[in-house]
Design an enzyme around this catalytic site. Structure first.
Site, PDB file in Angstrom:
ATOM      1  N   PHE A  20       2.020  -3.427   3.947  1.00  0.00           N
ATOM      2  CA  PHE A  20       2.337  -4.729   4.536  1.00  0.00           C
ATOM      3  C   PHE A  20       3.844  -4.982   4.455  1.00  0.00           C
ATOM      4  O   PHE A  20       4.507  -4.577   3.504  1.00  0.00           O
ATOM      5  CB  PHE A  20       1.607  -5.851   3.798  1.00  0.00           C
ATOM      6  CG  PHE A  20       0.149  -6.002   4.153  1.00  0.00           C
ATOM      7  CD1 PHE A  20      -0.434  -5.256   5.141  1.00  0.00           C
ATOM      8  CD2 PHE A  20      -0.631  -6.928   3.475  1.00  0.00           C
ATOM      9  CE1 PHE A  20      -1.768  -5.403   5.468  1.00  0.00           C
ATOM     10  CE2 PHE A  20      -1.970  -7.095   3.783  1.00  0.00           C
ATOM     11  CZ  PHE A  20      -2.547  -6.329   4.784  1.00  0.00           C
ATOM     12  N   CYS A  45       0.804  -1.228   0.000  1.00  0.00           N
ATOM     13  CA  CYS A  45       0.000   0.000   0.000  1.00  0.00           C
ATOM     14  C   CYS A  45       0.838   1.280   0.000  1.00  0.00           C
ATOM     15  O   CYS A  45       0.288   2.377  -0.015  1.00  0.00           O
ATOM     16  CB  CYS A  45      -0.942  -0.013   1.200  1.00  0.00           C
ATOM     17  SG  CYS A  45      -1.922  -1.519   1.278  1.00  0.00           S
ATOM     18  N   HIS A  93      -9.705   2.427   0.374  1.00  0.00           N
ATOM     19  CA  HIS A  93      -8.264   2.185   0.330  1.00  0.00           C
ATOM     20  C   HIS A  93      -7.891   1.618  -1.032  1.00  0.00           C
ATOM     21  O   HIS A  93      -8.245   0.487  -1.368  1.00  0.00           O
ATOM     22  CB  HIS A  93      -7.883   1.218   1.450  1.00  0.00           C
ATOM     23  CG  HIS A  93      -6.407   1.065   1.623  1.00  0.00           C
ATOM     24  ND1 HIS A  93      -5.487   1.787   0.897  1.00  0.00           N
ATOM     25  CD2 HIS A  93      -5.674   0.264   2.457  1.00  0.00           C
ATOM     26  CE1 HIS A  93      -4.272   1.445   1.266  1.00  0.00           C
ATOM     27  NE2 HIS A  93      -4.359   0.520   2.214  1.00  0.00           N
ATOM     28  N   GLU A 104      -0.675   5.611  13.810  1.00  0.00           N
ATOM     29  CA  GLU A 104      -0.223   6.739  12.987  1.00  0.00           C
ATOM     30  C   GLU A 104      -0.426   8.059  13.713  1.00  0.00           C
ATOM     31  O   GLU A 104       0.433   8.949  13.662  1.00  0.00           O
ATOM     32  CB  GLU A 104      -0.967   6.764  11.650  1.00  0.00           C
ATOM     33  CG  GLU A 104      -0.483   7.881  10.742  1.00  0.00           C
ATOM     34  CD  GLU A 104      -1.179   7.922   9.396  1.00  0.00           C
ATOM     35  OE1 GLU A 104      -0.748   8.690   8.518  1.00  0.00           O
ATOM     36  OE2 GLU A 104      -2.181   7.184   9.215  1.00  0.00           O
ATOM     37  N   HIS A 149      -2.318   8.377   6.268  1.00  0.00           N
ATOM     38  CA  HIS A 149      -2.563   7.077   5.637  1.00  0.00           C
ATOM     39  C   HIS A 149      -3.833   6.433   6.186  1.00  0.00           C
ATOM     40  O   HIS A 149      -4.449   5.606   5.517  1.00  0.00           O
ATOM     41  CB  HIS A 149      -1.375   6.150   5.876  1.00  0.00           C
ATOM     42  CG  HIS A 149      -1.557   4.780   5.317  1.00  0.00           C
ATOM     43  ND1 HIS A 149      -1.495   4.510   3.968  1.00  0.00           N
ATOM     44  CD2 HIS A 149      -1.851   3.595   5.913  1.00  0.00           C
ATOM     45  CE1 HIS A 149      -1.715   3.227   3.757  1.00  0.00           C
ATOM     46  NE2 HIS A 149      -1.939   2.639   4.923  1.00  0.00           N
ATOM     47  N   LYS A 168      -9.431   8.663   2.833  1.00  0.00           N
ATOM     48  CA  LYS A 168      -9.949   7.317   2.563  1.00  0.00           C
ATOM     49  C   LYS A 168     -11.419   7.170   2.953  1.00  0.00           C
ATOM     50  O   LYS A 168     -12.073   6.216   2.535  1.00  0.00           O
ATOM     51  CB  LYS A 168      -9.095   6.271   3.279  1.00  0.00           C
ATOM     52  CG  LYS A 168      -7.723   6.061   2.654  1.00  0.00           C
ATOM     53  CD  LYS A 168      -6.978   4.920   3.318  1.00  0.00           C
ATOM     54  CE  LYS A 168      -5.641   4.640   2.631  1.00  0.00           C
ATOM     55  NZ  LYS A 168      -4.643   5.687   2.902  1.00  0.00           N
TER      56      LYS A 168
END
Length: 478
Positions: free
Chosen positions: A465, A215, A405, A377, A356, A400
């Site tokens: 990831f 991502c 996403h 975050e 994010h 988002k």
């Protein structure tokens, strides 16, 4: 023999002399620092096809998430019973899907995917071609001169490529029908073919690059492209990320990870809710975001519009877990700190952060997915920006909530949102934030409405990831 013929093509000054000797090479030529600016942008998103449509709907608080149907699973080669059974087994039945059609603001499949010449073009490649076309036209960069083509490169990545093609091919194997496998199968699933097709369409012969970092792909693709310009490899780069992940196997895989939202199947427009206490997983999405990056003096010489300067690019690794974040967000702290250091800016000079935040809670077992949950975050942002964050001087949002996403495309699309925020002087809202996570209080609070403000510096976070982190810092050139 072949080697000798090849040497004949090397310029005289580079011929190897058998008997020459030396003790050491001179140092490499010193390279001046080259500044990189954004001169064009293009997007295909769940809010619409094109920058104008997407940005308008984003700022006005509209949502691109909808309920999915069995037809969205791209299982046309399977029996209807298998398709319906698969759909019934999916725990998440919402997605952020690019709108298709021939009207303004819709992705035209006939134009980008369905012609005879496009048999080697999978959907994620088509999205990249469409977004790249818009970005190049926006930058007024359609070079015909050979030297200019050789000084233009492409850096486009994706997270998963074409999983739907792999699913169809697997069915042929199971049915012992391998002769029906398309000769274009491999070219359709290779992630670097997005860069390849853009390069071939326009004749660009500069660096041809493709990043695959889950991502964080889109952000890494842009950051890597900027460094190629800074290092002098090229003058112009077409950079970004793309993804076409709305298919049975992709959705099923993330469902098994317990990563997707399941509580809002009957209310899809409320499913993606970054930083909200009611969040229960991310909403899978698709699309593409592409920028034209250009060396500053090259852009000035052309007299083109400059959206912003890409001033900082920070990367890091969590070295912690395949999907779980470190609770303090130390990898994110490193990425943001490194972007700030490269930019020469103090944390207090940053006006806006596009987070994010994916709408992921801290859950149990594998439900702690999306590298860096929202709270981790937020902790990282507080650590880096300290009083500047808690005073309310730093605006923060996650887009988002509106687009879901976009996986490998997320970092590129959100970087474009950050650039547009600087260019238009509007920080976009965080959709569906009705009960903020307890980590937020006082002045440290994500935006719940789009805010007109002067944005001189904006930062875009992307995490993937494997604990891969990327941070892009853009500044105004005015």
């Amino acid at each position: 023999m072949r080697g000798r013929r090849w040497l004949g093509f090397i310029p005289t000054q580079f011929h190897f002399h058998r008997f020459s000797s030396f003790t050491s090479f001179d140092p490499p030529p010193a390279r001046p620092l080259r500044r990189v600016v954004v001169t064009g942008v293009g997007m295909v998103t769940p809010l619409g096809c094109g920058v104008k449509t997407t940005w308008k709907r984003l700022i006005e608080g509209e949502c691109g998430v909808r309920a999915i149907s069995p037809d969205d699973l791209k299982m046309n080669v399977f029996d209807p019973e298998v398709k319906l059974y698969t759909f019934d087994q999916l725990t998440s039945k919402v997605a952020a899907i690019v709108p298709y059609g021939s009207s303004s603001g819709e992705f035209n499949e006939q134009l980008w995917l369905n012609s005879k010449e496009h048999r080697s073009i999978a959907r994620f490649i088509g999205y990249a071609l469409c977004a790249a076309d818009e970005a190049l036209k926006d930058a007024n960069w359609m070079p015909t001169d050979q030297d200019e083509k050789e000084q233009t490169g492409v850096s486009l990545g994706a997270g998963t490529g074409s999983i739907s093609d792999i699913l169809e091919a697997s069915k042929m194997i199971c049915e012992k029908n391998i002769r029906r496998l398309s000769p274009f199968f491999i070219p359709r699933i290779l992630i670097n073919m997005a860069s390849g097709h853009v390069s071939m369409k326009y004749g660009f012969q500069g660096p041809n690059h493709s990043s695959v970092t889950a991502c964080a792909t889109g952000a890494h693709s842009i950051g890597d492209a900027a460094r190629m310009i800074q290092f002098g490899d090229t003058d112009v780069m077409v950079a970004g990320g793309t993804e076409a992940s709305i298919d049975a196997l992709s959705i099923a895989g993330f469902c098994r990870l317990r990563a997707l939202s399941t509580k809002y199947n009957s209310k899809p427009d409320e499913a993606s809710r970054p930083f909200d206490c009611g969040r229960d997983g991310f909403v899978i999405g698709e699309g593409a975001g592409v920028m034209v990056l250009e060396e500053l003096e090259h852009a000035k010489k052309r007299g083109v519009k400059i959206y912003a300067e890409l001033r900082g690019y920070g990367t890091s690794g969590d070295a912690h877990h395949i999907t779980q974040p470190h609770i303090g967000g130390r990898g994110a702290v490193l990425a943001m700190t490194r972007a700030l250091k490269q930019s020469g800016l103090h944390p207090s000079q940053v006006d806006y952060i596009n987070a994010h935040a994916t709408s992921t809670p801290l859950g149990n077992h594998f439900a702690i997915v999306k590298v860096l949950c929202d709270a981790a975050e937020a902790n990282a942002i507080k650590c880096v920006f300290s009083d500047h964050a808690t005073s309310g001087a730093l605006s923060l949002s996650s887009t988002k909530g509106a687009i879901g996403h976009l996986l490998g495309a997320a970092g590129a699309v959100e970087a474009i949102f950050t650039v547009l925020a600087i260019h238009h002087g509007i920080a976009p809202l965080t959709l569906n934030l009705s009960e903020p996570d307890p980590i937020f209080n006082g002045g440290f609070m994500p935006l719940t409405a789009s805010k007109e403000m002067t944005i001189k510096a904006g930062l875009s976070n992307s995490f993937g990831f494997g604990g891969t982190n990327s941070c892009l810092l853009f500044t105004s050139t005015n």
